[in-house]
Design an enzyme around this catalytic site. Structure first.
Site, PDB file in Angstrom:
ATOM      1  N   ASP A 112       0.835  -1.194   0.000  1.00  0.00           N
ATOM      2  CA  ASP A 112       0.000   0.000   0.000  1.00  0.00           C
ATOM      3  C   ASP A 112       0.884   1.263   0.000  1.00  0.00           C
ATOM      4  O   ASP A 112       1.745   1.424   0.873  1.00  0.00           O
ATOM      5  CB  ASP A 112      -0.862  -0.047   1.272  1.00  0.00           C
ATOM      6  CG  ASP A 112      -1.872   1.074   1.360  1.00  0.00           C
ATOM      7  OD1 ASP A 112      -1.712   2.099   0.675  1.00  0.00           O
ATOM      8  OD2 ASP A 112      -2.826   0.919   2.129  1.00  0.00           O
ATOM      9  N   ASP A 134      -8.153   3.723  -8.549  1.00  0.00           N
ATOM     10  CA  ASP A 134      -9.435   2.995  -8.533  1.00  0.00           C
ATOM     11  C   ASP A 134     -10.568   3.984  -8.252  1.00  0.00           C
ATOM     12  O   ASP A 134     -10.507   4.733  -7.280  1.00  0.00           O
ATOM     13  CB  ASP A 134      -9.399   1.900  -7.459  1.00  0.00           C
ATOM     14  CG  ASP A 134      -8.392   0.816  -7.817  1.00  0.00           C
ATOM     15  OD1 ASP A 134      -8.283   0.483  -9.014  1.00  0.00           O
ATOM     16  OD2 ASP A 134      -7.709   0.309  -6.914  1.00  0.00           O
TER      17      ASP A 134
HETATM   18  C1  LIG Z   1      -7.437   1.439 -12.073  1.00  0.00           C
HETATM   19  S1  LIG Z   1      -5.807   0.830 -11.883  1.00  0.00           S
HETATM   20  C2  LIG Z   1      -4.860   1.907 -12.920  1.00  0.00           C
HETATM   21  C3  LIG Z   1      -3.489   1.373 -13.219  1.00  0.00           C
HETATM   22  C4  LIG Z   1      -2.587   2.296 -14.061  1.00  0.00           C
HETATM   23  N1  LIG Z   1      -2.292   3.536 -13.369  1.00  0.00           N
HETATM   24  C5  LIG Z   1      -3.182   2.575 -15.417  1.00  0.00           C
HETATM   25  O1  LIG Z   1      -3.639   3.720 -15.622  1.00  0.00           O
HETATM   26  O2  LIG Z   1      -3.198   1.663 -16.271  1.00  0.00           O
HETATM   27  C6  LIG Z   1      -5.358   1.350 -10.246  1.00  0.00           C
HETATM   28  C7  LIG Z   1      -4.127   0.644  -9.707  1.00  0.00           C
HETATM   29  O3  LIG Z   1      -3.770   1.204  -8.452  1.00  0.00           O
HETATM   30  C8  LIG Z   1      -3.327   0.169  -7.593  1.00  0.00           C
HETATM   31  N2  LIG Z   1      -3.557   0.659  -6.233  1.00  0.00           N
HETATM   32  C9  LIG Z   1      -4.741   1.031  -5.702  1.00  0.00           C
HETATM   33  N3  LIG Z   1      -4.588   1.470  -4.435  1.00  0.00           N
HETATM   34  C10 LIG Z   1      -3.259   1.384  -4.165  1.00  0.00           C
HETATM   35  C11 LIG Z   1      -2.477   1.677  -3.008  1.00  0.00           C
HETATM   36  N4  LIG Z   1      -3.046   2.154  -1.912  1.00  0.00           N
HETATM   37  N5  LIG Z   1      -1.150   1.444  -3.062  1.00  0.00           N
HETATM   38  C12 LIG Z   1      -0.570   0.940  -4.191  1.00  0.00           C
HETATM   39  N6  LIG Z   1      -1.260   0.645  -5.317  1.00  0.00           N
HETATM   40  C13 LIG Z   1      -2.588   0.863  -5.295  1.00  0.00           C
HETATM   41  C14 LIG Z   1      -4.200  -1.026  -7.967  1.00  0.00           C
HETATM   42  O4  LIG Z   1      -3.590  -2.257  -7.623  1.00  0.00           O
HETATM   43  C15 LIG Z   1      -4.319  -0.848  -9.476  1.00  0.00           C
HETATM   44  O5  LIG Z   1      -3.321  -1.544 -10.169  1.00  0.00           O
END
Ligand SMILES: C[S@@+](CC[C@H](N)C(=O)[O-])C[C@H]1O[C@@H](n2cnc3c(N)ncnc32)[C@H](O)[C@@H]1O
Length: 231
Positions: A112, A134
């Site tokens: 995270d 997300d």
């Molecule tokens: C909707 S995806 C978008 C991925 C990428 N940025 C793209 O535009 O293709 C959001 C990503 O954020 C990661 N993520 C969400 N919350 C997170 C956190 N607190 N720490 C690290 N990664 C996180 C999720 O695992 C996911 O891969």
């Protein structure tokens, strides 16, 4: 009533694992990731994570498969990039690119992101990318969104004066949500100068995998840039 925006725990609510990793990917997670990973405990001296200290330090939160992060790292070899992604399959994808292209200016945090931010020093970053976090579109889930008054304050602490947060989303409501939170922080200004600026990506923008899917499905991205004002 539930408090409007602040997550009560960390900010990762997604999946940690998807499809089973191929043996080559397992190997990279076991061998390459430990060499690039930010250590687990204590304060982080981010410039010291890299060989020669980088000219600029860039953080990307939630890099997905790392397409944007790899493109930015290729384009700016003098900058150091710290990528945060808790989804193992995404990490494995980026590790394959780092390994194949011998990209030397990326370090990784595989948990995270909110566990890493407080360990970084004040005014240590030049740029923070938060690309398609997300969306949590349902009202009762919105408090899970990465952008909150708490994360905005943390970004303000981490950025040097003049540093930037670059935020992209395909969800209009999340764009408004984010604008509201940055605009009520005295530490940031929104850099838009002309109508339509928020529909234009940044120079050299390679896109992201999530963005391509959003466009295929008919959603239009918003790109917001917030500049850290002088302290
Ligand atoms: C909707 S995806 C978008 C991925 C990428 N940025 C793209 O535009 O293709 C959001 C990503 O954020 C990661 N993520 C969400 N919350 C997170 C956190 N607190 N720490 C690290 N990664 C996180 C999720 O695992 C996911 O891969």
């Amino acid at each position: 009533m539930v408090a409007e925006s602040e997550p009560e725990r960390g900010a990762f609510y997604g999946r940690r694992k998807g499809k089973r990793l191929r043996p080559g990917q397992e190997h990279l997670i076991a061998s390459l990731l430990p060499r690039l990973r930010v250590p687990d405990d204590g304060p982080v001296a981010p410039h010291a994570l890299f060989g020669p200290p980088p000219a600029r330090l860039v953080l990307e939160i939630g890099f997905g498969g790392g397409e944007h992060l790899a493109a930015a790292a290729r384009a700016q070899p003098e900058s150091g990039f710290i990528g945060c992604e808790a989804f193992v399959n995404g990490l494995a994808k980026l590790l394959a690119v780092i390994d194949r292209e011998r990209l030397g200016n990326i370090r990784l945090w595989d948990q995270d992101a909110t566990a890493l931010l407080p360990r970084l020093p004040d005014a240590s970053l030049d740029l923070i990318y938060l690309l398609y976090p997300d969306p949590w579109p349902k009202r009762r889930q919105r408090k899970r969104r990465f952008v909150s008054d708490t994360t905005v304050a943390e970004f303000a602490r981490l950025l040097r004066p003049g540093g930037e947060v670059r935020f992209a989303t395909d969800i209009d409501d999340y764009a408004g949500w984010t604008l509201a939170r940055f605009m009520r922080s005295p530490a940031f200004i929104w850099t838009a100068e002309a109508p339509g600026d928020w529909r234009r990506p940044w120079p050299g923008w390679p896109g992201t995998r999530y963005e391509a899917k959003a466009r295929r499905e008919g959603r239009t991205p918003s790109y917001l840039t917030f500049r850290r004002v002088e302290r």
